[in-house]
Design an enzyme around this catalytic site. Structure first.
Site, PDB file in Angstrom:
ATOM      1  N   SER A 141       7.738  -5.016   4.046  1.00 49.41           N
ATOM      2  CA  SER A 141       8.209  -4.940   5.433  1.00 49.41           C
ATOM      3  C   SER A 141       7.775  -6.161   6.222  1.00 49.41           C
ATOM      4  O   SER A 141       6.677  -6.706   6.014  1.00 49.41           O
ATOM      5  CB  SER A 141       7.623  -3.686   6.079  1.00 49.41           C
ATOM      6  OG  SER A 141       7.884  -3.695   7.454  1.00 49.41           O
ATOM      7  N   TYR A 165       0.748   1.597   8.853  1.00 55.34           N
ATOM      8  CA  TYR A 165       1.944   1.432   8.014  1.00 55.34           C
ATOM      9  C   TYR A 165       2.024  -0.004   7.507  1.00 55.34           C
ATOM     10  O   TYR A 165       2.183  -0.266   6.310  1.00 55.34           O
ATOM     11  CB  TYR A 165       3.207   1.786   8.824  1.00 55.34           C
ATOM     12  CG  TYR A 165       4.472   1.258   8.209  1.00 55.34           C
ATOM     13  CD1 TYR A 165       4.976   1.806   7.039  1.00 55.34           C
ATOM     14  CD2 TYR A 165       5.159   0.172   8.773  1.00 55.34           C
ATOM     15  CE1 TYR A 165       6.129   1.301   6.453  1.00 55.34           C
ATOM     16  CE2 TYR A 165       6.306  -0.336   8.204  1.00 55.34           C
ATOM     17  CZ  TYR A 165       6.791   0.225   7.035  1.00 55.34           C
ATOM     18  OH  TYR A 165       7.921  -0.286   6.452  1.00 55.34           O
ATOM     19  N   LYS A 169       1.524  -1.675   3.573  1.00 50.02           N
ATOM     20  CA  LYS A 169       2.468  -2.537   2.847  1.00 50.02           C
ATOM     21  C   LYS A 169       1.785  -3.847   2.433  1.00 50.02           C
ATOM     22  O   LYS A 169       2.011  -4.374   1.338  1.00 50.02           O
ATOM     23  CB  LYS A 169       3.699  -2.824   3.717  1.00 50.02           C
ATOM     24  CG  LYS A 169       4.603  -1.613   3.910  1.00 50.02           C
ATOM     25  CD  LYS A 169       5.306  -1.229   2.617  1.00 50.02           C
ATOM     26  CE  LYS A 169       6.182  -0.005   2.751  1.00 50.02           C
ATOM     27  NZ  LYS A 169       6.815   0.408   1.505  1.00 50.02           N
TER      28      LYS A 169
END
Ligand code: UD1
Length: 363
Positions: A141, A165, A169
């Site tokens: 991402s 989050y 990643k």
């Protein structure tokens, strides 16, 4: 558990392989399955349906006119169950989507994000290695870049994740880099997507998050269809032309095409490579509101509220590296994303709820 055969697919001798798609019933995963089936790949899906439903795969098969080879309901952290899938199928490559993906939620449930996103990836890697499967396309991402202060972001921009989050990643990318360093059989492509949006043009597949949508486009679509009263725009005081945050929205069909192209290029080189997937064009929240209003033919009601924790002002891709490497460029604009998202929302005002169940034979 036997793999079913295709009916009328377009697989040819030159198309390579069997691809395991983790999170294949999710938003991007389901569109990827359609695209892979359309291009002759055999597709095996694993999904725990924590943010999706099995009915999605029935729709995937309907669009593609072919069956998914096999579907397994499992959590990829369950190594025994995952290992059994690799025992049963001769998997050539994996596309790994399965993960939690909501920034806001990740600030409320950080441990769960690390557990699922990082723990799921290490489980997958160990099972792949045991089964001598070493080709992986990883769903990363643009969130890894964090608060950069704007400007197009190339892959060389240092990572500074601002929420669990994004950090999950980034940790996965670092783990994958080490795996490639010490297990040189591995070839890994990390695709850092900016903001995938839109839907399959058939209107059969789209984004249907459980509960209240965290992401902008599905929220706006639900306002447009009358399921929600108005959009809350998180922050009107960003240093951007209209004060709302800017993102690089990328049509989900472009996103999944890039994964297929990545699969075709996995064998080009060992080791890990990282590419941005974006259009290079930034759109503010209010640009999306206006574009969606044009697509659905009525103004989207909204109010501007405070900023959302973990959000940043601007994220726009420098997407030139992938174009240079593979000649791949996105072809669909924000108007197309809004048109297709609206088409899906109109045909499925309550999302996938109530659609026909997957026929028997499901794994
Ligand atoms: C985040 C990640 C992105 C990832 C995506 C997956 C960051 C910076 N980006 O995108 O990499 O692909 O999640 O889901 O971590 N907004 C509103 N009202 C709403 C919802 C959103 O104003 O109800 C605004 C947000 O504040 C943001 C923009 O819309 O400015 C886009 O938000 P969203 O769709 O949630 O995606 P990101 O957070 O940018």
């Amino acid at each position: 558990m036997d793999a079913r055969t295709s009916y009328g697919g377009a697989r040819t001798a030159s198309t390579p392989s069997t691809v395991l798609v983790t999170g294949g019933a999710g938003f991007i995963g389901s569109h990827a399955c359609v695209d892979l089936l359309d291009h002759g790949y055999e597709v095996i899906v694993v999904d725990d349906y924590s943010n999706s439903t099995p009915q999605v795969l029935t729709r995937v098969e309907r669009i593609a006119g072919r069956f998914v080879g096999a579907v397994y309901e499992l959590d990829i952290r369950d190594r025994r169950a995952l290992s059994a899938v690799f025992d049963r199928h001769s998997v050539d490559a994996v596309v790994h989507f399965a993960a939690h993906k909501a920034v806001g939620e990740s600030t409320r449930m950080p441990v769960q994000y690390y557990d699922t996103n990082v723990g799921g990836t290490t489980s997958l890697l160990s099972v792949m290695h045991e089964h001598r499967v070493h080709q992986l396309v990883f769903s990363s991402s643009c969130a890894v870049y964090g608060d950069t202060g704007g400007g197009p972001l190339a892959e060389t921009t240092p990572a500074r994740p601002t929420n669990p989050y994004a950090t999950s990643k980034w940790l996965c990318e670092q783990i994958l880099a080490d795996v490639c360093r010490y297990w040189p059989q591995f070839a890994v492509l990390c695709l850092r997507y900016f903001n995938p949006a839109g839907a399959h043009p058939s209107g059969l597949l789209g984004e249907d998050p459980g509960g209240v949508p965290d992401n902008l486009m599905p929220y706006v679509a639900q306002v447009a269809v009358g399921r929600r009263e108005r959009l809350r725009v998180f922050g009107g005081d960003y240093p951007t032309p209209d004060g709302t945050a800017i993102r690089d929205y990328l049509h989900v069909m472009d996103t999944v095409e890039a994964h297929r192209v990545a699969l075709d290029h996995l064998a080009d080189a060992p080791g890990m490579r990282v590419f941005n997937l974006g259009t290079g064009t930034g759109s503010s929240v209010l640009d999306v509101v206006t574009a969606f209003g044009s697509a659905c033919g009525r103004a989207i009601p909204y109010e501007i509220v405070g900023r959302r924790p973990g959000d940043v002002a601007e994220l726009v891709a420098d997407a030139s590296a992938v174009a240079r490497a593979w000649g791949w460029r996105p072809t669909r604009d924000l108007a197309a994303m809004c048109r297709d998202a609206w088409h899906f929302q109109q045909l499925n005002p309550r999302g996938y709820a109530g659609s026909a169940r997957r026929p028997s034979g499901e794994e």
